[in-house]
Scaffold this active site. Structure first.
Site, mmCIF file in Angstrom:
data_model
loop_
_atom_site.group_PDB
_atom_site.id
_atom_site.type_symbol
_atom_site.label_atom_id
_atom_site.label_comp_id
_atom_site.label_asym_id
_atom_site.label_seq_id
_atom_site.Cartn_x
_atom_site.Cartn_y
_atom_site.Cartn_z
ATOM 1 N N GLU A 266 0.851 -1.183 0.000
ATOM 2 C CA GLU A 266 0.000 0.000 0.000
ATOM 3 C C GLU A 266 0.892 1.241 0.000
ATOM 4 O O GLU A 266 1.748 1.395 0.871
ATOM 5 C CB GLU A 266 -0.918 -0.002 1.240
ATOM 6 C CG GLU A 266 -1.662 1.286 1.484
ATOM 7 C CD GLU A 266 -2.433 1.812 0.285
ATOM 8 O OE1 GLU A 266 -3.255 1.069 -0.272
ATOM 9 O OE2 GLU A 266 -2.187 2.985 -0.120
ATOM 10 N N THR B 275 -19.037 6.212 1.807
ATOM 11 C CA THR B 275 -20.329 6.412 2.475
ATOM 12 C C THR B 275 -20.979 5.082 2.814
ATOM 13 O O THR B 275 -21.995 5.055 3.493
ATOM 14 C CB THR B 275 -21.261 7.229 1.543
ATOM 15 O OG1 THR B 275 -20.488 8.288 0.963
ATOM 16 C CG2 THR B 275 -22.408 7.853 2.288
ATOM 17 N N VAL C 212 4.348 0.196 -5.285
ATOM 18 C CA VAL C 212 4.727 -0.764 -6.329
ATOM 19 C C VAL C 212 5.058 0.033 -7.584
ATOM 20 O O VAL C 212 4.218 0.773 -8.102
ATOM 21 C CB VAL C 212 3.608 -1.796 -6.584
ATOM 22 C CG1 VAL C 212 3.983 -2.716 -7.741
ATOM 23 C CG2 VAL C 212 3.360 -2.603 -5.317
ATOM 24 N N HIS D 45 -16.938 7.140 -8.491
ATOM 25 C CA HIS D 45 -17.178 5.771 -8.976
ATOM 26 C C HIS D 45 -16.623 5.674 -10.384
ATOM 27 O O HIS D 45 -17.347 5.868 -11.351
ATOM 28 C CB HIS D 45 -18.677 5.456 -9.006
ATOM 29 C CG HIS D 45 -19.371 5.663 -7.690
ATOM 30 N ND1 HIS D 45 -20.728 5.908 -7.593
ATOM 31 C CD2 HIS D 45 -18.906 5.633 -6.427
ATOM 32 C CE1 HIS D 45 -21.065 6.022 -6.313
ATOM 33 N NE2 HIS D 45 -19.963 5.873 -5.590
ATOM 34 N N ASN E 161 -13.346 -1.200 -9.481
ATOM 35 C CA ASN E 161 -14.467 -0.708 -10.281
ATOM 36 C C ASN E 161 -14.096 -0.619 -11.765
ATOM 37 O O ASN E 161 -14.970 -0.653 -12.635
ATOM 38 C CB ASN E 161 -14.903 0.666 -9.774
ATOM 39 C CG ASN E 161 -15.274 0.635 -8.298
ATOM 40 O OD1 ASN E 161 -15.699 -0.403 -7.795
ATOM 41 N ND2 ASN E 161 -15.102 1.740 -7.600
HETATM 42 P P1 FAD Z 1 -9.293 1.893 -3.405
HETATM 43 O O1 FAD Z 1 -10.167 1.808 -2.222
HETATM 44 O O2 FAD Z 1 -9.197 3.204 -4.099
HETATM 45 O O3 FAD Z 1 -7.835 1.422 -2.964
HETATM 46 C C1 FAD Z 1 -6.751 1.428 -3.853
HETATM 47 C C2 FAD Z 1 -5.463 1.567 -3.046
HETATM 48 O O4 FAD Z 1 -4.345 1.300 -3.906
HETATM 49 C C3 FAD Z 1 -5.228 2.966 -2.473
HETATM 50 O O5 FAD Z 1 -5.104 2.904 -1.080
HETATM 51 C C4 FAD Z 1 -3.923 3.408 -3.132
HETATM 52 O O6 FAD Z 1 -3.091 4.179 -2.277
HETATM 53 C C5 FAD Z 1 -3.267 2.102 -3.480
HETATM 54 N N1 FAD Z 1 -2.275 2.212 -4.556
HETATM 55 C C6 FAD Z 1 -2.412 2.877 -5.735
HETATM 56 N N2 FAD Z 1 -1.291 2.729 -6.480
HETATM 57 C C7 FAD Z 1 -0.445 1.960 -5.757
HETATM 58 C C8 FAD Z 1 0.849 1.459 -6.002
HETATM 59 N N3 FAD Z 1 1.495 1.662 -7.181
HETATM 60 N N4 FAD Z 1 1.467 0.742 -5.024
HETATM 61 C C9 FAD Z 1 0.831 0.486 -3.856
HETATM 62 N N5 FAD Z 1 -0.420 0.935 -3.582
HETATM 63 C C10 FAD Z 1 -1.053 1.650 -4.528
HETATM 64 N N6 FAD Z 1 -18.607 3.344 -3.190
HETATM 65 C C11 FAD Z 1 -19.794 2.722 -2.962
HETATM 66 O O7 FAD Z 1 -20.052 1.657 -3.512
HETATM 67 N N7 FAD Z 1 -20.710 3.268 -2.113
HETATM 68 C C12 FAD Z 1 -20.501 4.468 -1.499
HETATM 69 O O8 FAD Z 1 -21.342 4.918 -0.714
HETATM 70 C C13 FAD Z 1 -19.267 5.145 -1.752
HETATM 71 N N8 FAD Z 1 -19.031 6.343 -1.181
HETATM 72 C C14 FAD Z 1 -17.811 6.912 -1.334
HETATM 73 C C15 FAD Z 1 -17.546 8.107 -0.653
HETATM 74 C C16 FAD Z 1 -16.272 8.665 -0.685
HETATM 75 C C17 FAD Z 1 -15.991 9.936 0.066
HETATM 76 C C18 FAD Z 1 -15.244 8.023 -1.429
HETATM 77 C C19 FAD Z 1 -13.845 8.590 -1.456
HETATM 78 C C20 FAD Z 1 -15.510 6.855 -2.139
HETATM 79 C C21 FAD Z 1 -16.796 6.293 -2.112
HETATM 80 N N9 FAD Z 1 -17.107 5.113 -2.778
HETATM 81 C C22 FAD Z 1 -18.317 4.522 -2.588
HETATM 82 C C23 FAD Z 1 -16.125 4.426 -3.652
HETATM 83 C C24 FAD Z 1 -15.450 3.258 -2.900
HETATM 84 O O9 FAD Z 1 -14.746 3.744 -1.796
HETATM 85 C C25 FAD Z 1 -14.561 2.525 -3.890
HETATM 86 O O10 FAD Z 1 -15.428 1.909 -4.832
HETATM 87 C C26 FAD Z 1 -13.703 1.438 -3.259
HETATM 88 O O11 FAD Z 1 -12.909 1.927 -2.223
HETATM 89 C C27 FAD Z 1 -12.806 0.830 -4.347
HETATM 90 O O12 FAD Z 1 -11.966 -0.131 -3.764
HETATM 91 P P2 FAD Z 1 -10.565 -0.511 -4.395
HETATM 92 O O13 FAD Z 1 -9.942 -1.463 -3.439
HETATM 93 O O14 FAD Z 1 -10.754 -0.937 -5.794
HETATM 94 O O15 FAD Z 1 -9.739 0.851 -4.502
#
Ligand code: FAD
Length: 525
Positions: free
Chosen positions: A35, A127, A238, A456, A490
């Protein structure tokens, strides 16, 4: 394969789903999760909404803002105000991709695009709305029965509660008023209801909001044997996925505390680093399928705020009910548990996803003395989320000749709404006006949020049934042509959707993780 190693890039809900499912199915595996951001809470990946102390919460949010956080932001000469706050989703904790300083992405047609850089990713700030995809939102090449089971698995992993806040009388009154206006137009099973959310209701009426922490579950519980097989390295970026022919051999990582770079060998690499930084990492690693970064979609969002009409509300809720609602919200004033209602997406009747959130104050300051600046029955923030129909030309592209602030090929986002979206936006705006009238009086008129506001982001590594150039990954989330490289998030959603995407992406990840576990298992055999 004895004791395989799995490298996971990103610690959000999706990377965490891979870690959990793979370790449960292949308990002798070793999972190393990288991370780029810092760990914010004692329990890795917990929602910052659970932090009660306002100063601590603000600090956790600032630590998630990558290039726009504190000292780093100042060193780039960027004013704090560059980080805009949304009206519905508190955007604190995220940072704009196009922040305007050196190494900033170029995203003038998608200006509100944002990311979070911390353990738990955006899932530490979300949220927690977790509706299920329906009708054409679903993936056409996954059979309904399997899909329904995957969604149930995803709900369990995210601790989803469908009936949360159903006992709120204020919420019920709002639902009844909306049902009177729209009920007859909506198909059975897709009427006005409560919004499913990810979290665990507590005995005192509050909610412990879910983040990547609940998905990781036993992996971070010292008493579980699985925790011995799991390692989370925060502040570790990474830099490359390393290739050996048509397989990946591991990842090159940089420890951001020391600056040191090292190679970590892996049997499977999972890239779940969000819809912009995952394709960027693949591109930087020389993995460049034609569809990478293309078919970008999100949800155009039209929002408004309505002062609830006392006479209308009192038809269905009493003064006592109002007091009870306010008392519950006072348990966590910075992140109160709201009565949240919704109208789900349905076709063809209602191609929108509507969220209606109760609040006792407006999300923006109102001059004292202006009409409805005080409203004893409170307000609702209402948002209509709509579809963006996928097009190749809506894309994030990467420039090998221009480095971003992290030294990766810089991003440019090109994106435009077409007549198709404009038509649905106009229809949604019209319905928002009707909803507003049904509930009270607008204190903020319906308005379309800037592109990128939904948070999203979808489509940039889409799944496909065939390797025909319009997708990046196969139906089990493996990048076409690289059988041990898996992608998640997503970005994999290939369809036009209106609903919040995380539950769907967790369901897709469960499927991908099971397939990968099966492959590891069969190789071992
Ligand atoms: P992320 O949660 O974005 O995690 C990706 C991680 O990868 C990050 O921590 C990043 O630092 C890390 N990363 C990136 N590049 C590298 C690298 N090269 N090396 C190491 N680490 C890296 N979705 C819903 O469905 N319902 C909701 O109500 C909703 N509300 C939201 C409200 C807010 C304020 C926000 C910010 C988002 C909301 N979302 C909601 C979206 C939801 O949070 C995301 O869909 C979800 O977190 C996606 O998960 P993920 O693991 O794919 O990516």
């Amino acid at each position: 394969m004895s004791n395989p190693t799995i490298a996971i890039v990103g610690s959000g809900p999706i990377g965490s789903t891979y870690a959990r499912v793979l370790l449960e199915q292949v308990p002798n595996a070793r999972v190393v999760m990288f991370e780029a951001g810092p760990q914010l809470t004692d329990v890795p990946g917990e929602s910052v909404r659970n932090i009660l102390d306002p100063a601590e919460k603000a600090r956790a949010r600032e630590m998630s803002q990558g290039p726009q956080a504190g000292a780093f932001r100042e060193s780039l000469g960027i004013p704090a105000a560059t980080v805009t706050e949304g009206m519905f989703t508190a955007r604190q904790g995220t940072h704009l991709l196009d922040f305007g300083g050196a190494g900033s992405a170029h995203a003038s047609s998608f200006p509100a695009a944002a990311a979070a850089t911390n353990v738990g990713g955006q899932g530490a700030h979300w949220t927690c709305a977790t509706p299920s995809p329906a009708f054409s939102e679903k993936i056409p090449f996954i059979a309904d029965d399997e899909w329904d089971a995957l969604i149930e698995d995803a709900k369990r992993l995210l601790h989803v509660h469908s009936a949360a806040f159903a006992d709120s009388k204020v919420g019920e009154a709002i639902r009844t008023l909306l049902d009177e206006e729209f009920g007859a137009e909506l198909p059975d099973g897709y009427g006005v209801g409560t919004l499913p959310v990810a979290g665990d209701p507590q005995p005192d009426g509050s909610v412990r909001w879910a983040g990547a922490d609940v998905v990781l579950g036993p992996l971070t519980d010292k008493d579980s044997p699985l925790s011995q097989q799991f390692e989370l390295r925060d502040l570790t970026l990474v830099r490359r996925v390393e290739l050996d022919g048509n397989r990946v051999s591991g990842v090159t990582v940089q420890d951001l505390r020391t600056g040191e770079t090292s190679f970590v060998a892996a049997d499977i690499v999972v890239v779940a680093a969000d819809a912009f930084r995952s394709p960027q990492l693949l591109w930087a690693s020389g993995i460049r399928p034609a569809a990478l970064g293309h078919y970008l979609t999100e949800h155009p969002v039209v929002i408004s705020t309505v002062a609830l009409d006392a006479e209308k509300m009192q038809r269905y809720a009493s003064e006592e009910d109002l007091k009870a609602e306010l008392a519950r919200r006072a348990l966590n004033p910075a992140d109160p548990v709201a009565a949240v209602n919704r109208i789900p997406f349905s076709e063809p009747e209602h191609p929108f996803s509507v969220q209606v959130m109760y609040t006792e104050t407006t999300p923006f300051p109102m001059e004292p003395g202006t009409p409805y600046s005080e409203n004893r029955w409170g307000y609702v923030n209402m948002g209509y989320g709509m579809r963006k129909h996928p097009r190749y030309e809506d894309a994030v592209t990467f420039d090998d000749n221009e480095a971003d602030y992290r030294g990766f090929p810089n991003m440019t986002i090109d994106y435009a709404l077409t007549e198709r979206e404009e038509t649905e936006i106009a229809q949604a705006t019209e319905r928002l006006r009707r909803a507003g009238k049904a509930l009270g009086v607008f204190v903020a008129e319906p308005r379309l949020m800037p592109n990128g506001s939904s948070l999203h982001y979808q489509g940039t590594m889409r799944l496909g049934a065939a390797d025909d150039g319009t997708s990046v990954a196969d139906p089990w989330s493996r990048v076409w042509g690289y059988e041990n490289l898996v992608v998640g998030g997503n970005a994999l959603i290939p369809t036009a959707t209106a609903m919040n995407p995380t539950l769907m992406s967790v369901a897709i990840a469960v499927r991908g993780a099971r397939k990968a576990a099966g492959e590891l298992g069969s190789k071992g055999a």
